[in-house]
Design a protein around this motif. Structure first.
Motif, mmCIF file in Angstrom:
data_model
loop_
_atom_site.group_PDB
_atom_site.id
_atom_site.type_symbol
_atom_site.label_atom_id
_atom_site.label_comp_id
_atom_site.label_asym_id
_atom_site.label_seq_id
_atom_site.Cartn_x
_atom_site.Cartn_y
_atom_site.Cartn_z
ATOM 1 N N ASP A 75 10.221 27.706 -0.764
ATOM 2 C CA ASP A 75 10.229 26.841 0.421
ATOM 3 C C ASP A 75 8.830 26.514 0.922
ATOM 4 O O ASP A 75 8.681 25.754 1.860
ATOM 5 N N ARG A 76 7.795 27.063 0.303
ATOM 6 C CA ARG A 76 6.452 26.895 0.857
ATOM 7 C C ARG A 76 6.042 25.432 0.950
ATOM 8 O O ARG A 76 5.394 25.031 1.894
ATOM 9 N N ASP A 78 8.148 22.814 1.233
ATOM 10 C CA ASP A 78 8.966 22.239 2.300
ATOM 11 C C ASP A 78 8.394 22.599 3.657
ATOM 12 O O ASP A 78 8.335 21.768 4.559
ATOM 13 N N ASP A 79 7.966 23.850 3.796
ATOM 14 C CA ASP A 79 7.380 24.299 5.062
ATOM 15 C C ASP A 79 6.085 23.535 5.344
ATOM 16 O O ASP A 79 5.821 23.142 6.483
ATOM 17 N N TRP A 80 5.253 23.314 4.316
ATOM 18 C CA TRP A 80 3.998 22.593 4.491
ATOM 19 C C TRP A 80 4.262 21.153 4.919
ATOM 20 O O TRP A 80 3.636 20.648 5.847
ATOM 21 N N ASP A 82 6.927 19.987 6.376
ATOM 22 C CA ASP A 82 7.475 20.017 7.728
ATOM 23 C C ASP A 82 6.360 20.147 8.759
ATOM 24 O O ASP A 82 6.319 19.406 9.745
ATOM 25 N N GLU A 83 5.437 21.071 8.519
ATOM 26 C CA GLU A 83 4.359 21.323 9.480
ATOM 27 C C GLU A 83 3.334 20.199 9.536
ATOM 28 O O GLU A 83 2.894 19.793 10.606
ATOM 29 N N HIS A 84 2.931 19.654 8.403
ATOM 30 C CA HIS A 84 1.835 18.690 8.353
ATOM 31 C C HIS A 84 2.256 17.220 8.352
ATOM 32 O O HIS A 84 1.422 16.351 8.578
ATOM 33 N N ARG A 87 6.525 17.000 11.508
ATOM 34 C CA ARG A 87 6.296 17.300 12.932
ATOM 35 C C ARG A 87 5.366 16.307 13.615
ATOM 36 O O ARG A 87 5.347 16.220 14.828
ATOM 37 N N LYS A 88 4.610 15.559 12.832
ATOM 38 C CA LYS A 88 3.695 14.568 13.407
ATOM 39 C C LYS A 88 4.390 13.231 13.673
ATOM 40 O O LYS A 88 3.828 12.352 14.309
ATOM 41 N N ARG A 93 10.999 16.311 15.955
ATOM 42 C CA ARG A 93 11.445 17.658 16.328
ATOM 43 C C ARG A 93 12.784 17.652 17.028
ATOM 44 O O ARG A 93 13.431 18.661 17.123
#
Length: 97
Positions: A75-76, A78-80, A82-84, A87-88, A93
């Motif tokens: 998931d790393r 997907d997490d990246w 999502d975060e970068h 979310r922008k 959100r």
């Protein structure tokens, strides 16, 4: 899978990776790694998004490749994203999943 002959291009590359316990899609096979010193050469790992998945974690090869995800962080990316990225995006959100 012992003794089974697989043609990497037909049976592995670009196949969906599925967690064999949950049925969750966890990625696609981007590349394969072989031990070329073995006779015949043996599959040692699948590569998904830069993550090396040892051949011992492959549970089944069918229309998809079912794997055990024990100790893997698939998931790393997907997490990246999502975060970068996600979310922008304004309002992202608060979107329903």
């Amino acid at each position: 899978m012992a003794g089974r002959v697989l043609h990497a291009q037909l049976h592995l590359l670009d196949r969906q990776l599925i967690d064999h316990r949950t049925g969750r899609l966890v990625g696609k096979v981007d590349d394969v790694e072989f031990d070329l010193a073995a006779d015949p050469p043996l599959l040692t790992a699948l590569i998904c998004g830069g993550q090396r998945i040892p051949a011992r974690l492959i549970a089944e090869v069918d229309s998809a490749v079912k794997i055990s995800t024990d100790g893997l962080d698939l998931d790393r990316w997907d997490d990246w994203v999502d975060e970068h990225v996600i979310r922008k995006i304004p309002g992202a959100r608060h979107a329903t999943e």
